[in-house]
Enzyme design. Structure first.
Site: not given
Length: 197
Positions: A8, A14, A114
Site C-alpha cells: 500500500y 485503506r 483523502w
C-alpha cells in the site's frame, strides 16, 4: 507457514485495518510501502512485464499477497485476515454483526477527503467531519455497546481463544483529538495496536 505481503502507499488509509489485524493477532507480514509519486511507474512496469497473473490485478492498492497469490480490495483483505486470526465470532450471525460494524466504520472513512491536495481545505474538511459526523458515530457505537465490553459476542477481554479475540470496543482505536468532548469508555485506548499510529 503462510507468507503475507501487504502493499500500500506510505500512509494509513485503506491498509490500516489489515495492519491492525496483523498487529493484534501477532501475525508476521511484510509491510511494503509505496511512495505515491512512484506508484504510476511501479504499476506500469508490473503490468507490462507480467503476462500471467499481475501483482496488482485491479491496478490499484492495497494488495495482499498470500503465498504469492494476490488478494485485492481492502475490506475483502480485512475480512480474510480476520478469519485467519479467529476474529470473526463464533457464529454466522456474530460474523455478520462484525461485518456490519466494519461497514459502518468504512462509511465514515469514505467521508475523509483523502484526495484533497490543498492542505488548508483538507484540514478544514477533516475538522468539520470530526465535529459533525464523528460524535454521532461514537454515540451510535456507544449505544450499540451499552454496558457490555464487547461490540460482538460476550467473551472476556483477556481470552486468546477464537471467542476471546472477537471485536472489542477498546480495540477500535483512538479517535482524533479534534472531537471536543470526552470519548466513550470503549474508545479511550488502542492497546496492542498503539505502535501503528
Amino acid at each position: 507457514m503462510t507468507s503475507y505481503k501487504l502493499t500500500y502507499f506510505n500512509m494509513r488509509g485503506r491498509a490500516e485495518l489489515p495492519r491492525y489485524i496483523f498487529a493484534y493477532a501477532g501475525i508476521a507480514f511484510e509491510d511494503r510501502r509505496v511512495e505515491w509519486s512512484d506508484w504510476p511507474s511501479i504499476k506500469k512496469k508490473v503490468l507490462m512485464t507480467n503476462n500471467t497473473l499481475s501483482a496488482f490485478p485491479l491496478g490499484k492498492l492495497p494488495v495482499l499477497e498470500v503465498n504469492g497469490l494476490p488478494l485485492t480490495q481492502s475490506l475483502a483483505i480485512a475480512r480474510f485476515l480476520a478469519k485467519e486470526a479467529g476474529l470473526v465470532g463464533n457464529s454466522r450471525l456474530a460474523e455478520a454483526q462484525a461485518d456490519a460494524l466494519v461497514d459502518t466504520l468504512n462509511d465514515f472513512t469514505l467521508l475523509i477527503p483523502w484526495r484533497e491536495d490543498n492542505p488548508q481545505i483538507k484540514t478544514q474538511k477533516i475538522d468539520m467531519l470530526f465535529q459533525s459526523h464523528a460524535p454521532k458515530l461514537l454515540d451510535h457505537l456507544q449505544c450499540h455497546l451499552g454496558d457490555r465490553k464487547w461490540l460482538v459476542g460476550d467473551s472476556d477481554a483477556g481470552g486468546r481463544s477464537a471467542e476471546g479475540r472477537q471485536l472489542h470496543g477498546k480495540h477500535l482505536g483512538q479517535v482524533s483529538p479534534r472531537i471536543n468532548r470526552p470519548l466513550p469508555h470503549s474508545w479511550r485506548r488502542l492497546s496492542p495496536c498503539r505502535h501503528l499510529l
